[in-house]
Design an enzyme around this catalytic site. Structure first.
Site, PDB file in Angstrom:
ATOM      1  N   HIS A 146      26.485   0.478  26.495  1.00  0.00           N
ATOM      2  CA  HIS A 146      26.445  -0.938  26.874  1.00  0.00           C
ATOM      3  C   HIS A 146      25.714  -1.654  25.746  1.00  0.00           C
ATOM      4  O   HIS A 146      24.982  -1.020  24.986  1.00  0.00           O
ATOM      5  CB  HIS A 146      25.608  -1.134  28.143  1.00  0.00           C
ATOM      6  CG  HIS A 146      26.393  -1.149  29.405  1.00  0.00           C
ATOM      7  ND1 HIS A 146      27.202  -2.185  29.764  1.00  0.00           N
ATOM      8  CD2 HIS A 146      26.468  -0.257  30.403  1.00  0.00           C
ATOM      9  CE1 HIS A 146      27.759  -1.928  30.927  1.00  0.00           C
ATOM     10  NE2 HIS A 146      27.338  -0.753  31.343  1.00  0.00           N
ATOM     11  N   HIS A 178      25.447   1.074  37.448  1.00  0.00           N
ATOM     12  CA  HIS A 178      24.801   0.042  36.626  1.00  0.00           C
ATOM     13  C   HIS A 178      23.894  -0.896  37.451  1.00  0.00           C
ATOM     14  O   HIS A 178      22.715  -1.100  37.122  1.00  0.00           O
ATOM     15  CB  HIS A 178      25.899  -0.759  35.923  1.00  0.00           C
ATOM     16  CG  HIS A 178      25.403  -1.785  34.971  1.00  0.00           C
ATOM     17  ND1 HIS A 178      25.027  -1.493  33.673  1.00  0.00           N
ATOM     18  CD2 HIS A 178      25.217  -3.124  35.125  1.00  0.00           C
ATOM     19  CE1 HIS A 178      24.632  -2.602  33.073  1.00  0.00           C
ATOM     20  NE2 HIS A 178      24.737  -3.603  33.926  1.00  0.00           N
ATOM     21  N   ARG A 230       9.086 -22.704  28.618  1.00  0.00           N
ATOM     22  CA  ARG A 230       9.358 -21.329  29.073  1.00  0.00           C
ATOM     23  C   ARG A 230       8.135 -20.497  28.706  1.00  0.00           C
ATOM     24  O   ARG A 230       8.032 -19.949  27.636  1.00  0.00           O
ATOM     25  CB  ARG A 230      10.615 -20.789  28.389  1.00  0.00           C
ATOM     26  CG  ARG A 230      11.080 -19.468  28.973  1.00  0.00           C
ATOM     27  CD  ARG A 230      12.209 -18.894  28.163  1.00  0.00           C
ATOM     28  NE  ARG A 230      11.735 -18.444  26.867  1.00  0.00           N
ATOM     29  CZ  ARG A 230      12.528 -18.133  25.837  1.00  0.00           C
ATOM     30  NH1 ARG A 230      13.809 -18.250  25.943  1.00  0.00           N
ATOM     31  NH2 ARG A 230      12.025 -17.711  24.689  1.00  0.00           N
ATOM     32  N   THR A 268       6.698 -17.277  18.972  1.00  0.00           N
ATOM     33  CA  THR A 268       8.110 -16.913  18.798  1.00  0.00           C
ATOM     34  C   THR A 268       8.171 -15.510  18.205  1.00  0.00           C
ATOM     35  O   THR A 268       7.182 -14.999  17.684  1.00  0.00           O
ATOM     36  CB  THR A 268       8.837 -17.960  17.922  1.00  0.00           C
ATOM     37  OG1 THR A 268      10.230 -17.644  17.875  1.00  0.00           O
ATOM     38  CG2 THR A 268       8.285 -17.995  16.510  1.00  0.00           C
TER      39      THR A 268
END
Ligand SMILES: [Fe+2]
Length: 586
Positions: free
Chosen positions: A10, A124, A503, A534
């Site tokens: 994945h 999953h 956020r 960041t």
């Protein structure tokens, strides 16, 4: 007892190791092979995680977050209805064979030699659910997983109680909130794997004037989301996954009807028009409506006041920031690696608790499960790079770093164990002063080169959240955007998004003492206990080794680097970019 969890084949392949129920190490393969979102068998990270658990030891169990047998009847039924899709299904079958051969490959790699009976395929979404509930602080909670697709389903929800999760229902292919969001992300000219957060950032700049028309595309009722399939092609033509150097890419999944309804798709890197911003706002609004329709349905069915979330859609921090306002849930735990990387942890926890019935004893309060480096190793890397550096005490390092940040400098911060998951949370971070209105543009022009509509995020002392944000609830993993109090927005403009949210990462003293001290000191000096945080990278996976951090520092226009006990200043180590500039001066 050691369990190795793997997210294999994945996007965001990863490994995690549990030892007697405790998470010892977790690592994305991309950090090692330097290919963003790499998908495949994560052999490098498996080895690194096992080495961190106990050098040379082999796991007693292996858990893979994928089960080719899941929903087999549904898959066969669908195939029978579409005989022209046999070729695609044959290729999927090949993929299943590849999955079934994982044990052989791991044995050949020397990673696993135990009983094949201890090799587990975990569906999953069960792995997502396990990653959300088992490491949460809750004894009982509703548990919801929402993503694009995994093992033929896109939503699964249930009830977690003690060391068991009871699955109640799921949403099956081809219906998916994740596919809905990804299709519009592609339509708006962001084609790369994982670009959904770009559309989310853009949505703050638009008016949702297309909301009524977007509502025709998806609807959620009684826990089932339903796509209007006329707008999509994933169900008719299949989803074309390509692997560009190992980096996964998804072929277009929206149909011509999307253009009929909303105009021409935006070409990647084309100018962003008002239509694009308004469409992004509309899609985000409709996503939220469907997200909360689903969560409210689950809440009413379970009567739970606590919810645990995982799956790529659960990384929609704008929606997560509204959970308390729009549902009756009063406590929330979002798995910090809610995307597929977190299923390595989930698969391992699923085996530990759901299958082996072991009691829970682990709470995931942080993400620092990657490797760390000693000062000796760091000093060796600094000397190899020919850098000038200062070795400092911890207190001096904190003081000097704060001095730099408060003076408007950009500082690389490389400390302790690397983070697992998509966010840098104060150990592999680039830090700057959130009070400076121009800092976003400075960071973008000098280091990050991101689209200007994407916000930078704040790290705030946990005890000061209520002072700056309208929601006073911990958000330690940067997975929720809270409204910043109007009177504080001008104090921290560089981390205030267009819609007045941030956020945030709430930093607790006992979870990351050094980062807490740094923010605290910044607060003492400036009156604002908030840093702009960041990730430590430049359009690449987050830096892994000291050498990569030093190279990023020298390559970009960072002003300082605090790495282990060492401080480097740009004035003493001219970056390559500035050296090149100086060569141009006659
Ligand atoms: Fe997933």
């Amino acid at each position: 007892m050691r369990i190795l969890g793997l997210n294999a084949f994945h996007g965001d392949a990863s490994s995690a190791v549990l030892s007697d129920g405790q998470l010892i190490a977790a690592l994305e393969e991309e950090r090692l092979n330097r290919v963003k979102h790499w998908a495949g068998l994560p052999v490098l990270s498996a080895r690194a995680c096992l080495a961190a658990a106990d050098a040379g030891s082999q796991p007693d169990h292996i858990a893979i977050s994928r089960d080719p047998k899941a929903h087999l009847t549904d898959k066969l039924l669908r195939a029978a209805l579409r005989p022209h899709r046999w070729a695609k299904l044959a290729s999927r079958a090949t993929n299943s064979v590849r999955i079934s051969q994982v044990a052989e490959v791991l044995r050949a790699e020397g990673i696993y030699a135990s009983n094949p009976a201890n090799f587990h395929f975990v569906e999953h979404h069960r792995a997502h659910l396990a990653s959300a509930f088992f490491p949460s602080p809750f004894d009982e909670a509703a548990v919801v997983s929402i993503d694009g697709f995994g093992d033929f389903s896109s939503v699964m929800w249930g009830v977690g109680e003690g060391n068991q999760i009871q699955v109640k229902d799921s949403v099956l292919f081809p219906h998916s909130l994740g596919i809905f969001y990804t299709a519009f992300t592609q339509f708006l000219g962001f084609p790369k794997y994982g670009d959904e957060y770009k559309m989310m950032g853009l949505s703050a700049y638009g008016e949702p004037r297309f909301a009524d028309r977007v509502r025709q595309v998806v609807r959620t009722q009684d826990g089932q989301c339903r796509l209007n399939l006329d707008y999509f092609t994933h169900h008719s033509k299949g989803v074309e996954m390509t692997w560009d150097g190992g980096e996964p890419a998804l072929g277009p999944i929206f149909s011509a009807k999307m253009s009929d309804e909303f105009g021409e798709p935006r070409a990647p890197r084309a100018e962003i028009r008002q239509r694009d911003m308004d469409l992004a706002a509309s899609v985000q609004l409709v996503l939220e409506e469907n997200y909360f329709a689903l969560l409210n349905f689950v809440q009413k069915q379970t009567r739970a006041t606590r919810v645990c979330l995982a799956g790529g859609v659960a990384l929609n921090c704008v929606a997560n920031g509204m959970i308390f306002d729009r549902t009756d849930f009063r406590d929330v735990y979002v798995q910090p690696a809610a995307h597929d990387a977190g299923t390595s942890i989930g698969a391992a926890l699923y085996v530990q608790h759901q299958i082996l019935k072991q009691p829970r004893s682990f709470e995931m309060r942080h993400v620092y499960y990657g490797p760390e480096f000693t000062d000796t190793e760091i000093q060796g890397a600094l000397q190899s790079a020919g850098c000038q550096f200062h070795r400092l005490t911890e207190a001096a390092l904190v003081d000097r770093t704060v001095e730099q940040i408060a003076a408007g400098k950009i500082v690389g911060w490389f400390q302790g164990r690397m983070e697992f998951g998509p966010r840098a949370l104060g150990n592999r971070s680039i830090l700057a002063d959130p009070r400076r209105r121009d800092m976003k543009d400075i960071l973008n022009s000098r280091i990050k080169y991101r689209e200007p509509f994407r916000p930078f995020c704040p790290s705030v002392l946990a005890e000061c959240v209520g002072e700056y944000f309208e929601t006073d609830y911990p958000s330690p993993f940067m997975v929720a955007a809270y409204k910043i109090k109007p009177e504080q927005r001008d104090r921290i403009p560089a981390v205030t998004h267009e819609d007045g949210t941030g956020r945030l990462q709430t930093v607790e003293r006992d979870v990351n003492p050094l980062y807490w001290k740094l923010i605290r000191r910044f607060g003492d000096v400036t009156g604002v206990p908030v840093l702009l945080n960041t990730s430590f990278n430049e359009n690449e996976p987050i830096v892994y080794t000291p050498a990569q951090a030093i190279d990023c520092f020298l390559r970009t226009q960072m002003d300082a680097l605090a790495i282990g006990s060492f401080l480097l200043l740009e004035t003493e180590n001219p970056t390559r970019a500035r050296m090149a500039e100086s060569l141009l001066v006659p």
